[in-house]
Every structure is written in structure tokens, then in C-alpha cells.
Design a protein around this motif. Sequence first.
Motif, PDB file in Angstrom:
ATOM      1  N   LEU A 172      -3.449  11.130   7.888  1.00 17.20           N
ATOM      2  CA  LEU A 172      -3.748   9.736   8.238  1.00 17.20           C
ATOM      3  C   LEU A 172      -5.208   9.350   8.034  1.00 17.20           C
ATOM      4  CD1 LEU A 172      -1.619   9.296  11.493  1.00 17.20           C
ATOM      5  CD2 LEU A 172      -1.136   8.393   9.210  1.00 17.20           C
ATOM      6  N   ALA A 228       1.816   8.127   3.585  1.00 13.94           N
ATOM      7  CA  ALA A 228       1.044   8.894   4.560  1.00 13.94           C
ATOM      8  C   ALA A 228       1.599   8.705   5.969  1.00 13.94           C
ATOM      9  CB  ALA A 228      -0.427   8.474   4.507  1.00 13.94           C
ATOM     10  N   VAL A 229       1.924   7.459   6.333  1.00 15.40           N
ATOM     11  CA  VAL A 229       2.489   7.205   7.663  1.00 15.40           C
ATOM     12  C   VAL A 229       3.859   7.858   7.788  1.00 15.40           C
ATOM     13  CG1 VAL A 229       3.225   5.417   9.279  1.00 15.40           C
ATOM     14  CG2 VAL A 229       1.186   5.057   7.900  1.00 15.40           C
ATOM     15  N   THR A 238      -4.914   4.017  13.857  1.00 15.38           N
ATOM     16  CA  THR A 238      -5.002   5.275  13.115  1.00 15.38           C
ATOM     17  C   THR A 238      -5.567   6.393  13.973  1.00 15.38           C
ATOM     18  OG1 THR A 238      -5.355   4.017  11.077  1.00 15.38           O
ATOM     19  CG2 THR A 238      -5.870   6.356  11.019  1.00 15.38           C
ATOM     20  N   ARG A 249       0.853  -1.190   0.000  1.00 15.53           N
ATOM     21  CA  ARG A 249       0.000   0.000   0.000  1.00 15.53           C
ATOM     22  C   ARG A 249       0.892   1.244   0.000  1.00 15.53           C
ATOM     23  NH1 ARG A 249      -2.435  -3.566   3.741  1.00 15.53           N
ATOM     24  NH2 ARG A 249      -4.610  -4.087   3.276  1.00 15.53           N
ATOM     25  N   THR A 264      -0.558   4.445   1.743  1.00 20.15           N
ATOM     26  CA  THR A 264      -0.502   4.361   3.197  1.00 20.15           C
ATOM     27  C   THR A 264       0.927   4.519   3.701  1.00 20.15           C
ATOM     28  OG1 THR A 264      -2.447   2.930   3.253  1.00 20.15           O
ATOM     29  CG2 THR A 264      -1.004   2.888   5.175  1.00 20.15           C
ATOM     30  N   TYR A 265       1.871   3.863   3.009  1.00 24.12           N
ATOM     31  CA  TYR A 265       3.280   3.982   3.410  1.00 24.12           C
ATOM     32  C   TYR A 265       3.713   5.446   3.457  1.00 24.12           C
ATOM     33  CZ  TYR A 265       8.364   3.995   2.824  1.00 24.12           C
ATOM     34  OH  TYR A 265       9.699   4.260   2.958  1.00 24.12           O
ATOM     35  N   ARG A 316      -6.607   5.751   6.209  1.00 22.65           N
ATOM     36  CA  ARG A 316      -5.521   4.814   5.911  1.00 22.65           C
ATOM     37  C   ARG A 316      -5.759   3.471   6.598  1.00 22.65           C
ATOM     38  NH1 ARG A 316      -3.684   7.008   1.425  1.00 22.65           N
ATOM     39  NH2 ARG A 316      -3.394   9.248   1.706  1.00 22.65           N
ATOM     40  N   SER A 317      -5.311   2.385   5.956  1.00 20.56           N
ATOM     41  CA  SER A 317      -5.528   1.029   6.474  1.00 20.56           C
ATOM     42  C   SER A 317      -4.224   0.239   6.420  1.00 20.56           C
ATOM     43  CB  SER A 317      -6.606   0.316   5.654  1.00 20.56           C
ATOM     44  OG  SER A 317      -6.205   0.221   4.302  1.00 20.56           O
ATOM     45  N   TRP A 326       4.017   0.173  11.766  1.00 23.74           N
ATOM     46  CA  TRP A 326       3.192   0.187  10.564  1.00 23.74           C
ATOM     47  C   TRP A 326       4.069   0.159   9.309  1.00 23.74           C
ATOM     48  CZ3 TRP A 326      -1.550   4.020  10.431  1.00 23.74           C
ATOM     49  CH2 TRP A 326      -2.438   3.629   9.424  1.00 23.74           C
ATOM     50  N   LEU A 338       4.362  -2.935   6.514  1.00 28.28           N
ATOM     51  CA  LEU A 338       4.034  -2.758   5.103  1.00 28.28           C
ATOM     52  C   LEU A 338       5.164  -3.198   4.177  1.00 28.28           C
ATOM     53  CD1 LEU A 338       2.345   0.774   5.218  1.00 28.28           C
ATOM     54  CD2 LEU A 338       1.190  -1.371   4.660  1.00 28.28           C
TER      55      LEU A 338
END
Length: 380
Positions: free
Chosen positions: A173, A8-9, A69, A2, A5-6, A176-177, A116, A120
Motif C-alpha cells: 500500500l 494494490a488494494v 492508507t 488507477r 492502486t486497484y 497509493r492514492s 476504496w 475506483l
Amino acid sequence: MRWGTYFAVCAAVISIGLALGVTMPLVSLRLESWGYDSFAIGVMAATPALGVLLGALVAGRWAARLGVTRLMQACLLFSALSVALLALLPSYPLWLALRLVIGVALTVVFILGESWINQLAPERWRGRLVALYGTGYALSQLSGPLLLGALGSATDSGFWAGTGLLIGGSLVLFGRSGAPRVDAHSASGRGLWAFCRRLPAIAWAVALFAAFEAMILTLMPVYMLREGFGESLALTLVSVVVVGDAALQLPIGWLADYMPRISLFRACGLLLLLSSLSLPLLLHTDLVWPLLLLFGASAGGLFTLALILIGERYRDDELVRANAHVSQLWGIGCLIGPLFTGAASQWLSGHALPLLMALGAAGFVWLVWRQDDFAEPAPV
């Protein structure tokens, strides 16, 4: 993988680095202008470390109740409020309390965010993806002192900039999952001693880099001022250290995917030892610029490789628990480093910062050469 998501984190955690890069030197410079001595500034720098230790104890229980999250977003917003109060309440005792709160909240974000990211990352890309995160975080810290140099330490603009950055980190965030599965016992902090006994070099590297980061952002500006550098140049020299931290993390991560990681680990320890010993000798020469780059790169490499080595061994609850131990060790390093350095700078030697880093690097070199637990098969 993802990718959204990567990134964003990474952005959420990087917002912390930029906010701390602005506010930590500002707090130290403000205290210096108020007439506080090195030990008092060291106490202020070490206070968030107590928050780190507390945050590592509660992260798992809070994440199990709120979700990873939502908890990360709440902690970022709470940190933003605390940084704003630093500007509104200019009092040493109140700042101690606020810095403690910031330490708790941001520790939870670090534990969950780094877990997280490692969760991932596919194994074949782990070195590069963890290093990319480390590079981004280091660059954010580099930009912090530079931004503070532009804003100036005479006003509260740095505090307000940090507040805005933390709010932005919370916003990215949304939706995001793929976060690690966490139960109420994860990241509880139990088993720290067993973790250190099993992976002593990794544990030492984490604590050493934590002490390094806390001292670089809080005591190094003061160290440079007292060695005769002006404020602008002192902040620039601090930024050069962080440039070194950022510049070689991607090459180190790339190499970690293609060659023995323990060899890189040992090389970083040796380089940190040599650069620390050389700093007092070359501080007032032109060689200080490349030396500070090497100083930052070798220290940052230790932490990046420690995260890579942890990520290849654990998943889900075990990964979050391992990162809770990383945060506890981080808190110990942040607590001991500034306290010892502030006291030693005041009562023993003006060059206490690089000399104590050399002592810590020597301890790491001894540990990493005497153990062979890196050859064990990873639990995953």
C-alpha cells in the motif's frame, strides 16, 4: 481508473483472506486436538465478530486522523503481531483476547479497502471489478486450507505464514492514492437499523455470508472430521467450497453488468437453499464434490452482488458509512453463526451447519421476493 492502486488494494485485502484461511482452521484443529468441545470451538470462532462490531465504530474516526492508507497499513501490521502471538502464547483465554484484537484491526482494513475498490470502479465495469476482487479473496481463502494441509496442523508454521502475509499486505500500500474522502463521522456505525430497513435483502445477504464464511473455515473441518473424513480430506473438502465461491464470481460479475442484478441475487439465494438442504443427504457420495462447489458459489454470489448493489448507490462518506454497516452485519453474522452452529452441533444435530445455512437461505429468499426497493433510483 488507477489500475495500480486497484490491484494494490485488492492485494492488501487478499493477504487477509490467505492469512485467515491458514490460521482459522488451524486454531479450530488445535483446539480439537486439545479436547475442546464444539461449543468452545464455536465461541473461539465467534470472538472476532465482537472485534468486527468494535472496528466498525472506530474506523471513520481513525481514518480521519491517520489517513486511509496509513491506517490500513498500521492495522495489517498490528494483525500480523497478533497472529504471531497466537503461536507464542498457546492459551485458550489469551487466544480469545488476541482474536478479538485481530477482529478490530482487520475490520478497519475491510471497511476502507472495499470502499476504496468500489470508489475506483467505473459504473460500467463495477460488476466485473468487484467480482474480480471477490474472486481473488475467495481464492486466497482456498489457498489457505491447502497451505495448511501442506504445512500440517501439528506445528506453528501456519501462524508464521499468516504473519508474513499480513506484513506483505501492508507493504503493497505504500504510495497509493485515490482513497475515499473520510471525515470523523464516517463509518461510525450510526444508522444500521435504517440501512437494514431500506435494504433488508442486502443486509440479510451480508450477515448470511459472514456466518457462512466463519463456519466454513472454523466448524466445517470439525464437521467433516466427525463425519468420518480424515484431516487431509476434510481440509480438501473445505477448499472445494471455497473453489466454488471463487469459480463463479467473475461470471456473476460479468452478468451483473448486462442483466438485472436482482434476478441474479434471487437465483443465488435459491441455489444456496437447495445445496444446503442436499448436503446431509449427499455428503458420503461422489455427488458431494459438485454440490460443495455449488454451495460455495451461491453463498459467494450473494456477497458479491450485495457489494455491487451498494457500490452503485453510494460515494465517499456515504460509501464508507454503508461499508461500516456491512461490517457490523458481518460481525453479527460471524457472531451468531458459529455460536448457534456450535451449540446445535453439540446438543441437537451433527448436521447443524448445513441445516442452519438452509434456514438462513430461506429467510433471504423470502425477503428478496417480497421487496421492490431495488427499483429505486440510486442516490448517486
